[in-house]
Write an enzyme that holds these catalytic residues in place. Structure first.
Site, PDB file in Angstrom:
ATOM      1  N   THR A   1       4.807   4.845 -14.701  1.00  0.00           N
ATOM      2  CA  THR A   1       5.821   5.871 -14.388  1.00  0.00           C
ATOM      3  C   THR A   1       5.279   7.309 -14.332  1.00  0.00           C
ATOM      4  O   THR A   1       5.764   8.083 -13.508  1.00  0.00           O
ATOM      5  CB  THR A   1       7.034   5.772 -15.335  1.00  0.00           C
ATOM      6  OG1 THR A   1       6.572   5.502 -16.661  1.00  0.00           O
ATOM      7  CG2 THR A   1       7.991   4.679 -14.901  1.00  0.00           C
TER       8      THR A   1
ATOM      9  N   TYR B   1      10.092   8.676  14.894  1.00  0.00           N
ATOM     10  CA  TYR B   1      10.366   9.277  16.207  1.00  0.00           C
ATOM     11  C   TYR B   1      11.349   8.368  16.929  1.00  0.00           C
ATOM     12  O   TYR B   1      11.161   7.152  16.970  1.00  0.00           O
ATOM     13  CB  TYR B   1       9.031   9.332  16.949  1.00  0.00           C
ATOM     14  CG  TYR B   1       9.050   9.949  18.318  1.00  0.00           C
ATOM     15  CD1 TYR B   1       8.864  11.314  18.500  1.00  0.00           C
ATOM     16  CD2 TYR B   1       9.203   9.145  19.443  1.00  0.00           C
ATOM     17  CE1 TYR B   1       8.853  11.871  19.757  1.00  0.00           C
ATOM     18  CE2 TYR B   1       9.192   9.701  20.718  1.00  0.00           C
ATOM     19  CZ  TYR B   1       9.011  11.067  20.855  1.00  0.00           C
ATOM     20  OH  TYR B   1       8.997  11.605  22.111  1.00  0.00           O
TER      21      TYR B   1
ATOM     22  N   ARG C   1      -3.735  -1.909   1.447  1.00  0.00           N
ATOM     23  CA  ARG C   1      -4.135  -1.582   2.822  1.00  0.00           C
ATOM     24  C   ARG C   1      -5.511  -0.917   2.934  1.00  0.00           C
ATOM     25  O   ARG C   1      -6.054  -0.869   4.044  1.00  0.00           O
ATOM     26  CB  ARG C   1      -3.062  -0.697   3.475  1.00  0.00           C
ATOM     27  CG  ARG C   1      -1.670  -1.306   3.470  1.00  0.00           C
ATOM     28  CD  ARG C   1      -1.623  -2.673   4.136  1.00  0.00           C
ATOM     29  NE  ARG C   1      -0.269  -3.210   4.167  1.00  0.00           N
ATOM     30  CZ  ARG C   1       0.068  -4.345   4.780  1.00  0.00           C
ATOM     31  NH1 ARG C   1      -0.849  -5.068   5.390  1.00  0.00           N
ATOM     32  NH2 ARG C   1       1.318  -4.774   4.759  1.00  0.00           N
TER      33      ARG C   1
HETATM   34  C1  LIG Z   1      -3.265  -9.024   3.550  1.00  0.00           C
HETATM   35  C2  LIG Z   1      -1.765  -9.075   3.759  1.00  0.00           C
HETATM   36  C3  LIG Z   1      -1.198 -10.096   4.520  1.00  0.00           C
HETATM   37  C4  LIG Z   1       0.197 -10.156   4.710  1.00  0.00           C
HETATM   38  N1  LIG Z   1       0.737 -11.157   5.485  1.00  0.00           N
HETATM   39  C5  LIG Z   1       2.083 -11.193   5.673  1.00  0.00           C
HETATM   40  C6  LIG Z   1       2.694 -12.225   6.482  1.00  0.00           C
HETATM   41  O1  LIG Z   1       2.020 -13.099   6.997  1.00  0.00           O
HETATM   42  N2  LIG Z   1       4.039 -12.215   6.662  1.00  0.00           N
HETATM   43  C7  LIG Z   1       4.827 -11.248   6.073  1.00  0.00           C
HETATM   44  O2  LIG Z   1       6.054 -11.282   6.268  1.00  0.00           O
HETATM   45  N3  LIG Z   1       4.287 -10.263   5.319  1.00  0.00           N
HETATM   46  C8  LIG Z   1       2.962 -10.212   5.106  1.00  0.00           C
HETATM   47  N4  LIG Z   1       2.416  -9.196   4.354  1.00  0.00           N
HETATM   48  C9  LIG Z   1       3.318  -8.181   3.785  1.00  0.00           C
HETATM   49  C10 LIG Z   1       3.515  -8.399   2.274  1.00  0.00           C
HETATM   50  O3  LIG Z   1       4.130  -9.647   2.019  1.00  0.00           O
HETATM   51  C11 LIG Z   1       4.391  -7.257   1.699  1.00  0.00           C
HETATM   52  O4  LIG Z   1       5.648  -7.286   2.332  1.00  0.00           O
HETATM   53  C12 LIG Z   1       3.794  -5.891   1.915  1.00  0.00           C
HETATM   54  O5  LIG Z   1       2.440  -5.877   1.566  1.00  0.00           O
HETATM   55  C13 LIG Z   1       4.551  -4.867   1.067  1.00  0.00           C
HETATM   56  O6  LIG Z   1       4.253  -5.098  -0.280  1.00  0.00           O
HETATM   57  P1  LIG Z   1       5.302  -4.797  -1.412  1.00  0.00           P
HETATM   58  O7  LIG Z   1       6.564  -5.548  -1.215  1.00  0.00           O
HETATM   59  O8  LIG Z   1       4.590  -5.023  -2.718  1.00  0.00           O
HETATM   60  O9  LIG Z   1       5.512  -3.214  -1.218  1.00  0.00           O
HETATM   61  P2  LIG Z   1       6.816  -2.335  -1.384  1.00  0.00           P
HETATM   62  O10 LIG Z   1       7.868  -2.731  -0.436  1.00  0.00           O
HETATM   63  O11 LIG Z   1       6.346  -0.897  -1.331  1.00  0.00           O
HETATM   64  O12 LIG Z   1       7.317  -2.638  -2.821  1.00  0.00           O
HETATM   65  C14 LIG Z   1       6.583  -2.230  -3.989  1.00  0.00           C
HETATM   66  C15 LIG Z   1       7.035  -3.086  -5.131  1.00  0.00           C
HETATM   67  O13 LIG Z   1       8.417  -2.830  -5.384  1.00  0.00           O
HETATM   68  C16 LIG Z   1       9.090  -4.028  -5.718  1.00  0.00           C
HETATM   69  N5  LIG Z   1      10.144  -4.268  -4.717  1.00  0.00           N
HETATM   70  C17 LIG Z   1      10.418  -3.539  -3.618  1.00  0.00           C
HETATM   71  N6  LIG Z   1      11.475  -4.027  -2.972  1.00  0.00           N
HETATM   72  C18 LIG Z   1      11.869  -5.116  -3.664  1.00  0.00           C
HETATM   73  C19 LIG Z   1      12.901  -6.069  -3.497  1.00  0.00           C
HETATM   74  N7  LIG Z   1      13.765  -6.006  -2.487  1.00  0.00           N
HETATM   75  N8  LIG Z   1      12.995  -7.060  -4.391  1.00  0.00           N
HETATM   76  C20 LIG Z   1      12.156  -7.162  -5.433  1.00  0.00           C
HETATM   77  N9  LIG Z   1      11.153  -6.288  -5.668  1.00  0.00           N
HETATM   78  C21 LIG Z   1      11.011  -5.276  -4.784  1.00  0.00           C
HETATM   79  C22 LIG Z   1       8.025  -5.123  -5.769  1.00  0.00           C
HETATM   80  O14 LIG Z   1       7.519  -5.206  -7.071  1.00  0.00           O
HETATM   81  C23 LIG Z   1       6.950  -4.593  -4.850  1.00  0.00           C
HETATM   82  O15 LIG Z   1       5.653  -5.093  -5.124  1.00  0.00           O
HETATM   83  C24 LIG Z   1       1.034  -9.131   4.140  1.00  0.00           C
HETATM   84  C25 LIG Z   1       0.451  -8.102   3.386  1.00  0.00           C
HETATM   85  C26 LIG Z   1      -0.937  -8.059   3.196  1.00  0.00           C
HETATM   86  C27 LIG Z   1      -1.521  -6.918   2.397  1.00  0.00           C
END
Ligand SMILES: Cc1cc2nc3c(=O)[nH]c(=O)nc-3n(C[C@H](O)[C@H](O)[C@H](O)COP(=O)(O)OP(=O)(O)OC[C@H]3O[C@@H](n4cnc5c(N)ncnc54)[C@H](O)[C@@H]3O)c2cc1C
Length: 311
Positions: A89, A121, A231
């Site tokens: 945090t 945009y 990323r």
């Molecule tokens: C190498 C790689 C391959 C991938 N391949 C695919 C793919 O094939 N298909 C695909 O669809 N996606 C794919 N993704 C996307 C991946 O599944 C995530 O959606 C993306 O990386 C965003 O991560 P995040 O949800 O942790 O991030 P954010 O959306 O920024 O969220 C950060 C954190 O907040 C929490 N959070 C946010 N929103 C919610 C929610 N609604 N519920 C619960 N917790 C939440 C979680 O703890 C999350 O880790 C890929 C990503 C990577 C890096």
């Protein structure tokens, strides 16, 4: 060139001004504030605004009344501790706002990060520029044989030339059809005065995914680091990784102590499974372990050995 003369003039005008403030500012980040840092062939990342610095993380962690009088080494130690123990945090107390120009297929990956504020945009309201990403020859990789989400060897010779010409032709042709359907030139005047153009919100639908879009993207430092850990990672697709790398440089300027802790404990570190840790312990004890005796799948074994530099 990612910027027109007018756009560069606007940036220069904004950079010429300054405002007095009692808030923390960071000279190294101020140096590049508003400047477009080029990414890919037409893209960029610009820092538009920020709140906080390394001190703000420390201040929040200590819930202190002022800046405090601790030494930099104590602040570094505290930030390293927070990063190591995922006490996240205090990092949320810093915010940053970027202006990013990026190909639509990169934006689709990027937008999956839901913990940011985004304003894109509007292609319902405005006409998209005729700018599309065409990979540099070194990035023209074949499909990886071992990783369905990865790249293999680089295409060469005729195969590479054919791919580049298809990418350019398709993008050019679809953009020409977009303009034909719009029946508008860049100034918004009808090209054929005797014909009604299609709405911008519909005409855009046949554009190729390598066309550039733009957005303002604001997030806090904790969520930015989460984005960068995924990323800026070597496994991320090259086209989004180069944006993450440019942003990581801005983090280095902005919050150097946090940057160093992030590189040390997150980006440069590895997370081991319980089975992986057990194997490391066996290896340290001098035991000979191979995939068959490890209990890991072939893929997990490969990943562990790669992490340990034993490929
Ligand atoms: C190498 C790689 C391959 C991938 N391949 C695919 C793919 O094939 N298909 C695909 O669809 N996606 C794919 N993704 C996307 C991946 O599944 C995530 O959606 C993306 O990386 C965003 O991560 P995040 O949800 O942790 O991030 P954010 O959306 O920024 O969220 C950060 C954190 O907040 C929490 N959070 C946010 N929103 C919610 C929610 N609604 N519920 C619960 N917790 C939440 C979680 O703890 C999350 O880790 C890929 C990503 C990577 C890096």
């Amino acid at each position: 060139m990612p910027l027109s003369r007018d756009q560069q003039d606007e940036i220069d005008a904004q950079r010429a001004g300054s405002a007095p403030t009692r808030r923390a500012t960071v000279p190294a980040l101020e140096e590049i504030l508003y400047q477009a840092l080029p990414v890919l062939d037409h893209g960029f990342v610009r820092v538009i605004d920020y709140m906080g610095d390394d001190g703000a993380v420390v201040q929040a962690a200590r819930v202190s009344y002022g800046k405090g009088t601790r030494k930099v080494s104590e602040d570094r130690g505290l930030i390293n501790y927070l990063m190591r123990h995922r006490h996240t945090t205090p990092f949320e107390m810093c915010e940053i706002k970027y202006h990013v120009k990026l190909p639509i297929f990169v934006a689709r990956q990027w937008i999956r990060h839901r913990t940011a504020n985004v304003n894109e945009y509007s292609a319902r309201y405005s006409i998209l520029d005729k700018e599309f990403y065409v990979p540099a020859p070194a990035q023209l990789a074949a499909q990886s044989a071992s990783n369905r989400q990865g790249r293999g060897d680089t295409l060469e010779g005729e195969a590479a030339a054919r791919v580049l010409s298809l990418l350019r032709e398709d993008a050019e042709r679809n953009y020409a059809h977009y303009v034909e359907m719009l029946n508008e030139n860049e100034a918004g005047d009808a090209i054929d005065k005797g014909r009604v153009g299609l709405a911008r919100e519909l005409a855009r639908m046949n554009l190729t995914l390598n066309v550039y879009t733009q957005w303002y993207w604001k997030t806090d430092l904790h969520n930015l680091l989460h984005f960068l850990s995924l990323r800026a990672d070597a496994h991320a697709q090259y086209e989004i990784r180069v944006y993450a790398e440019a942003m990581l440089e801005t983090v280095k300027r902005w919050v150097p102590l946090v940057h160093d802790a992030f590189v040390q404990y997150r980006l440069g570190g590895v997370h081991l499974s319980a089975a992986g840790l057990a194997i490391v312990k066996r290896l340290l004890a001098g035991e000979k372990v191979d995939q068959a005796s490890s209990g890991l799948s072939a893929r997990e074994w490969r990943e562990l050995m790669a992490s340990l530099g034993r490929e």
